[in-house]
Design an enzyme around this catalytic site. Structure first.
Site, PDB file in Angstrom:
ATOM      1  CB  ALA A 143     -12.980  -8.884   7.172  1.00 10.50           C
ATOM      2  CG  HIS A 183      -6.925  -1.064   3.345  1.00 11.06           C
ATOM      3  ND1 HIS A 183      -6.445  -2.307   3.659  1.00 11.06           N
ATOM      4  CD2 HIS A 183      -6.513  -0.258   4.369  1.00 11.06           C
ATOM      5  CE1 HIS A 183      -5.765  -2.256   4.786  1.00 11.06           C
ATOM      6  NE2 HIS A 183      -5.788  -1.028   5.237  1.00 11.06           N
ATOM      7  CB  VAL A 239      -7.915 -12.208   7.012  1.00  9.96           C
ATOM      8  CG1 VAL A 239      -9.037 -11.193   7.109  1.00  9.96           C
ATOM      9  CG2 VAL A 239      -7.103 -12.022   5.749  1.00  9.96           C
ATOM     10  NE  ARG A 256      -4.554   0.386  -2.005  1.00 11.25           N
ATOM     11  CZ  ARG A 256      -4.862  -0.901  -2.068  1.00 11.25           C
ATOM     12  NH1 ARG A 256      -4.257  -1.671  -2.943  1.00 11.25           N
ATOM     13  NH2 ARG A 256      -5.766  -1.405  -1.267  1.00 11.25           N
ATOM     14  CD  GLN A 304     -10.204  -1.074  -0.865  1.00 10.29           C
ATOM     15  OE1 GLN A 304     -10.262  -0.997   0.365  1.00 10.29           O
ATOM     16  NE2 GLN A 304      -9.221  -1.691  -1.490  1.00 10.29           N
ATOM     17  CD1 TRP A 329      -3.060  -1.113   0.424  1.00  8.69           C
ATOM     18  CD2 TRP A 329      -1.960  -2.328   1.946  1.00  8.69           C
ATOM     19  NE1 TRP A 329      -3.775  -2.263   0.637  1.00  8.69           N
ATOM     20  CE2 TRP A 329      -3.137  -3.032   1.564  1.00  8.69           C
ATOM     21  CE3 TRP A 329      -1.116  -2.909   2.894  1.00  8.69           C
ATOM     22  CZ2 TRP A 329      -3.480  -4.262   2.108  1.00  8.69           C
ATOM     23  CZ3 TRP A 329      -1.461  -4.137   3.427  1.00  8.69           C
ATOM     24  CH2 TRP A 329      -2.623  -4.798   3.031  1.00  8.69           C
TER      25      TRP A 329
HETATM   26  C1  FA5 Z   1      -7.267  -4.727   0.195  1.00 12.50           C
HETATM   27  O1  FA5 Z   1      -7.235  -3.500   0.078  1.00 12.50           O
HETATM   28  C2  FA5 Z   1      -7.799  -5.395   1.422  1.00 12.50           C
HETATM   29  N1  FA5 Z   1      -8.083  -4.386   2.420  1.00 12.50           N
HETATM   30  C3  FA5 Z   1      -9.034  -6.217   1.115  1.00 12.50           C
HETATM   31  C4  FA5 Z   1      -9.437  -7.127   2.215  1.00 12.50           C
HETATM   32  C5  FA5 Z   1     -10.403  -6.731   3.124  1.00 12.50           C
HETATM   33  C6  FA5 Z   1      -8.854  -8.403   2.351  1.00 12.50           C
HETATM   34  C7  FA5 Z   1     -10.801  -7.575   4.159  1.00 12.50           C
HETATM   35  C8  FA5 Z   1      -9.245  -9.257   3.388  1.00 12.50           C
HETATM   36  C9  FA5 Z   1     -10.221  -8.829   4.268  1.00 12.50           C
HETATM   37  P1  FA5 Z   1      -6.410  -5.162  -2.225  1.00 12.50           P
HETATM   38  O2  FA5 Z   1      -5.213  -4.324  -2.152  1.00 12.50           O
HETATM   39  O3  FA5 Z   1      -6.333  -6.416  -3.028  1.00 12.50           O
HETATM   40  O4  FA5 Z   1      -6.925  -5.571  -0.807  1.00 12.50           O
HETATM   41  O5  FA5 Z   1      -7.619  -4.273  -2.823  1.00 12.50           O
HETATM   42  C10 FA5 Z   1      -8.924  -4.761  -2.886  1.00 12.50           C
HETATM   43  C11 FA5 Z   1      -9.603  -4.309  -4.185  1.00 12.50           C
HETATM   44  O6  FA5 Z   1      -9.545  -2.885  -4.287  1.00 12.50           O
HETATM   45  C12 FA5 Z   1      -8.912  -4.805  -5.432  1.00 12.50           C
HETATM   46  O7  FA5 Z   1      -9.373  -6.097  -5.792  1.00 12.50           O
HETATM   47  C13 FA5 Z   1      -9.306  -3.782  -6.454  1.00 12.50           C
HETATM   48  O8  FA5 Z   1     -10.594  -4.087  -6.978  1.00 12.50           O
HETATM   49  C14 FA5 Z   1      -9.411  -2.531  -5.630  1.00 12.50           C
HETATM   50  N2  FA5 Z   1      -8.208  -1.727  -5.831  1.00 12.50           N
HETATM   51  C15 FA5 Z   1      -7.023  -1.816  -5.200  1.00 12.50           C
HETATM   52  N3  FA5 Z   1      -6.151  -0.892  -5.667  1.00 12.50           N
HETATM   53  C16 FA5 Z   1      -6.790  -0.205  -6.616  1.00 12.50           C
HETATM   54  C17 FA5 Z   1      -6.451   0.892  -7.493  1.00 12.50           C
HETATM   55  N4  FA5 Z   1      -5.247   1.464  -7.451  1.00 12.50           N
HETATM   56  N5  FA5 Z   1      -7.380   1.348  -8.355  1.00 12.50           N
HETATM   57  C18 FA5 Z   1      -8.600   0.766  -8.392  1.00 12.50           C
HETATM   58  N6  FA5 Z   1      -8.986  -0.237  -7.612  1.00 12.50           N
HETATM   59  C19 FA5 Z   1      -8.109  -0.732  -6.745  1.00 12.50           C
END
Ligand code: FA5
Length: 348
Positions: free
Chosen positions: A314, A177, A260, A203, A217, A156
């Site tokens: 979650a 997030h 998790v 981000r 999100q 992140w």
């Molecule tokens: C997370 O951010 C975790 N907080 C998710 C989570 C929550 C896991 C609870 C377990 C339990 P991740 O970095 O994969 O995970 O992001 C989740 C989703 O956010 C991605 O699948 C994507 O759809 C979206 N996302 C992430 N970064 C970006 C971005 N730069 N632009 C658009 N969508 C994004």
């Protein structure tokens, strides 16, 4: 002279009959009845005629004059009437025609998808809560079991912001997030609890077809006694059926998120090729939808919950990604260009 008058009358009337506008009538009047007109010359020259002719010619000349005057007035009235009728026809309003439709506003596709996702969880008893986009580092990381120097922080890339003077210590950032809301909700409620949290995240990332530095999100959290991974699978499968169709199959594979344990990545079978392999699913037959897992005992303990009594699951997904999959949109940047040709395709 009588012949001349008769010829004059015939010519004048014939010309009058062809006139169709008021300006030309006036010209006609000047040339046939005006001071310098042929008729007026004749009338003025009557005195030079022999007295025996004067009467007859005078009478005919006066007759011609009154006929021309009468006919020109009649023609003027007729032309005025024609013009009025033409104007009425032009300005006619058909009050029985249906009105022109007024274009109504519509949801932005991301708003529509977010509402749809949130409703799917609402139907399963989830509350909707929202939280701050400017967040303490401790909520975004430490309380989610991501200590400083933990390599997971590299995932992140974070925008830090200057914390206002006088606030209790710690760094502030734009949340990377929506997961910090897991902590805030647990601090403020007692189990059993079920919430979904839609909101923005940020981000420090280069923008491309699937990434923005500001995006949405939707977080989900359920905590109760005896919640298991089976509950997680059942809930997320019900969600996938509601959004992508009841025939969708789901797949859970191990993934790592510090908050998790076990962690999982959830995928659905591709709704375009139904698993056969296509461009959308990059020939794998599966599409990754979100990260999920059982809430880590350290996170439960961090908010004062007894992790031997309570368990939870979650999940977190990107509504942009869900909308892109659902509608076959191939570039995330289209959502923010404000191009009405793009947006109007989603009059849902
Ligand atoms: C997370 O951010 C975790 N907080 C998710 C989570 C929550 C896991 C609870 C377990 C339990 P991740 O970095 O994969 O995970 O992001 C989740 C989703 O956010 C991605 O699948 C994507 O759809 C979206 N996302 C992430 N970064 C970006 C971005 N730069 N632009 C658009 N969508 C994004």
């Amino acid at each position: 002279m009588i012949e001349q008058l008769e010829e004059l009358r015939a010519r004048a009337l014939e010309e009058l009959g062809r006139i169709e506008d008021l300006a030309r009538i006036e010209e006609w009047r000047v040339s046939y009845l005006g001071k310098k007109s042929e008729l007026n010359q004749i009338l003025r020259g009557l005195g030079t005629l022999a007295p025996s002719d004067r009467r007859a010619v005078g009478q005919i000349a006066n007759d011609v004059k009154s006929v021309l005057e009468g006919e020109s007035t009649a023609r003027r009235v007729q032309i005025e009437k024609m013009l009025r009728q033409a104007e009425i026809a032009r300005e006619r309003v058909d009050v029985t025609l249906p009105g022109r439709p007024t274009r109504l506003g519509q949801w932005h596709p991301l708003t529509a998808v977010t509402r749809e996702i949130v409703s799917a969880f609402r139907a399963m008893g989830y509350d909707i809560v929202e939280g701050p986009e400017v967040e303490w580092e401790t909520y975004n990381f430490e309380l989610l079991n991501i200590p400083a120097e933990h390599p997971a922080r590299d995932v992140w890339d974070t925008f830090y912001v200057q914390a206002p003077d006088g606030l209790p210590g710690g760094k502030m950032l734009l949340r990377t997030h929506t997961s910090p809301m897991q902590v805030r909700v647990m601090q403020n409620r007692k189990p059993p609890l079920r919430v979904v949290v839609p909101g923005r995240a940020y981000r420090y990332e280069a923008t491309d077809a699937t990434h923005e530095s500001e995006f949405y999100q939707i977080e989900g959290l359920a905590v109760d006694e005896h919640l298991t991974f089976a509950d997680l699978k059942g809930t997320l499968t019900a969600f996938a059926h509601a959004i992508f169709g009841p025939e969708r199959r789901t797949r859970f594979r191990v993934d790592f998120f510090p908050f998790v344990e076990p962690g999982a990545e959830m995928a659905i079978d591709c709704h375009v090729c139904r698993g056969a392999g296509c461009r959308l699913c990059k020939n794998s037959g599966w599409i990754e939808i979100m990260g999920a897992g059982m809430v880590h005992p350290r996170v439960l303990e961090g908010v004062g919950y007894d992790s031997s009594q309570y368990s939870g699951f979650a999940f977190g997904m990107g509504p942009e990604r869900v909308a892109m999959l659902k509608y076959g949109i191939d570039d995330i940047r289209l959502f923010k260009t404000n191009d009405l040709r793009f947006l109007r395709q989603f009059a849902l």
